[in-house]
Design a protein around this motif. Structure first.
Motif, short mmCIF file in Angstrom:
data_model
loop_
_atom_site.label_atom_id
_atom_site.label_comp_id
_atom_site.label_asym_id
_atom_site.label_seq_id
_atom_site.Cartn_x
_atom_site.Cartn_y
_atom_site.Cartn_z
N GLN A 174 6.68 3.64 8.68
CA GLN A 174 6.50 3.40 7.23
C GLN A 174 7.84 3.51 6.51
OE1 GLN A 174 3.83 6.69 7.10
NE2 GLN A 174 2.12 5.44 6.41
N ALA B 87 -0.79 10.03 5.91
CA ALA B 87 -0.92 8.80 5.12
C ALA B 87 -0.69 7.58 5.99
CB ALA B 87 0.10 8.85 3.98
N LYS C 104 0.86 -1.19 0.00
CA LYS C 104 0.00 0.00 0.00
C LYS C 104 0.89 1.25 0.00
CE LYS C 104 -2.35 -1.98 3.41
NZ LYS C 104 -3.15 -2.02 4.61
N ILE C 105 0.66 2.12 -0.97
CA ILE C 105 1.52 3.31 -1.07
C ILE C 105 0.71 4.60 -0.89
CG2 ILE C 105 3.26 2.22 -2.53
CD1 ILE C 105 2.04 3.72 -4.95
N ALA C 106 1.41 5.61 -0.36
CA ALA C 106 0.85 6.96 -0.27
C ALA C 106 1.71 7.88 -1.12
CB ALA C 106 0.86 7.44 1.17
N ILE D 62 -2.53 2.40 -4.45
CA ILE D 62 -2.49 3.73 -3.83
C ILE D 62 -3.60 3.83 -2.78
CG2 ILE D 62 -2.67 6.23 -4.21
CD1 ILE D 62 -1.79 5.75 -7.11
N VAL D 63 -3.23 4.13 -1.53
CA VAL D 63 -4.24 4.26 -0.47
C VAL D 63 -4.36 5.70 0.02
CG1 VAL D 63 -4.04 1.86 0.29
CG2 VAL D 63 -2.61 3.62 1.37
N VAL E 27 5.63 5.35 1.80
CA VAL E 27 5.27 6.72 1.43
C VAL E 27 6.24 7.19 0.35
CG1 VAL E 27 5.17 9.10 2.28
CG2 VAL E 27 4.38 7.23 3.73
N ALA F 280 -0.57 3.53 4.82
CA ALA F 280 0.34 3.06 3.78
C ALA F 280 1.51 2.28 4.36
CB ALA F 280 0.87 4.24 2.98
N ASP F 281 2.03 1.32 3.58
CA ASP F 281 3.29 0.64 3.93
C ASP F 281 4.48 1.50 3.53
OD1 ASP F 281 1.90 -1.85 4.60
OD2 ASP F 281 1.59 -2.05 2.44
#
Ligand code: NAD
Length: 263
Positions: free
Chosen positions: A89, A62, A3-5, A29-30, A68, A65-66
């Motif tokens: 993160q 964010a 999960k990315i921000a 994308i979260v 950033v 997310a895993d």
């Protein structure tokens, strides 16, 4: 699934990251984050990238997310790094123009979280860095070295982070410290060029995505090595590959050389 921000989601790089993310199926994308007061707040993050994400651009941290991904502005970096540390993160940092203090904050954070930090995330530039280091070592200080870069007129820092990285590679190839030999531009009665100097020149204009040339000149011949980015896609794909690679890594400071398997 990672999960990315995306921080700086409405910026030039942020939008290219959003456009390219579907090409890496392991990424989702979260969060799409922008600075307070930005006109894109509340809009769907995919809209200006030509896609629909059902995800609004917000100022919210964010936290889900895993990893950033930060392509923002140097003054925002210390707070973004601190937030990533607090949330445990991983961080992919592409923002350039960091002051010494801001760079110190990134290095300190790497004791606690994994960080990929690179002034240029493209494969081509990372190959160029290798070539320049080798050429500098072989040619030596008898070949005058100059770095010329050109970018679009919106770019805020100069010289580019990539030009500085090329300068560091050149200096490393010669076994000297860049700060001791660099000359940023020339004006007036400069006198003759000192042996061993590394000249650095920043051109600005139009919509140029990023051109870098390293020249080695001596009496009788000249070597020029050039990289031209024709779109931000190469940077975005590099940053997304870095995010996929970084998820689950131990705390530490990593470069694109690690991501690309060159180390
Ligand atoms: P840009 O100005 O188009 O976008 C930056 C965005 O960040 C803006 O929309 C701005 O509102 C937003 N922003 C600023 N502070 C923020 C914060 N605290 N939180 C969230 N968003 C914030 O700039 P750009 O062309 O996209 O470049 C961004 C940075 O990335 C620059 O430093 C540039 O030099 C660098 N860059 C690096 C690479 C690389 O490969 N490492 C490639 C291209 C650009």
């Amino acid at each position: 699934m990672t999960k990315i921000a995306i921080l700086g989601a409405a910026g030039r790089m942020g939008q290219m990251l959003i456009r390219c993310t579907p090409r890496i199926p392991e990424l989702k994308i979260v969060a799409a984050v922008e600075t307070a007061g930005h006109p894109a707040l509340g809009l769907d993050a995919g809209l200006t990238a030509g896609t629909r994400l059902q995800l609004p651009i917000t100022t919210a941290p964010a936290t889900g997310a895993d990893v950033v991904i930060d392509f923002t502005f140097h003054t925002a970096t210390p707070a973004n790094v601190a937030a990533a540390v607090a949330a445990r993160q991983a961080l992919v940092l592409g923002t350039t123009g960091l002051t010494d203090a801001e760079q110190g904050a990134v290095r300190a954070a790497a004791d606690q979280i994994p960080i990929v930090w690179a002034a240029n995330m493209s494969l081509g530039i990372n190959v160029l860095l290798d070539l320049v280091r080798r050429a500098a070592a072989i040619l030596g200080p008898d070949y005058d070295a100059e770095i010329v870069e050109m970018h679009h007129h919106f770019k805020k820092d100069a010289p580019s982070g990539t030009a500085l990285a090329l300068g560091e590679a050149l200096a490393a190839g010669r076994g000297v410290a860049l700060k001791d030999v660099v000359c940023h531009g020339r004006e007036g009665m400069t006198g003759e060029r000192p042996r061993g100097q590394i000249g650095m020149h920043a051109l600005r204009g139009g919509d140029v995505v990023g051109d870098h040339t390293v020249l080695f000149a001596c009496e009788g011949e000249r070597v020029e090595i050039t990289h031209r980015a024709s779109s931000r896609e190469a940077f975005a794909m590099g940053a997304l590959r870095a995010a996929r690679w970084l998820h689950g890594k131990k705390p530490g400071l990593y470069s694109m050389r690690h991501v690309l398997g060159l180390e």
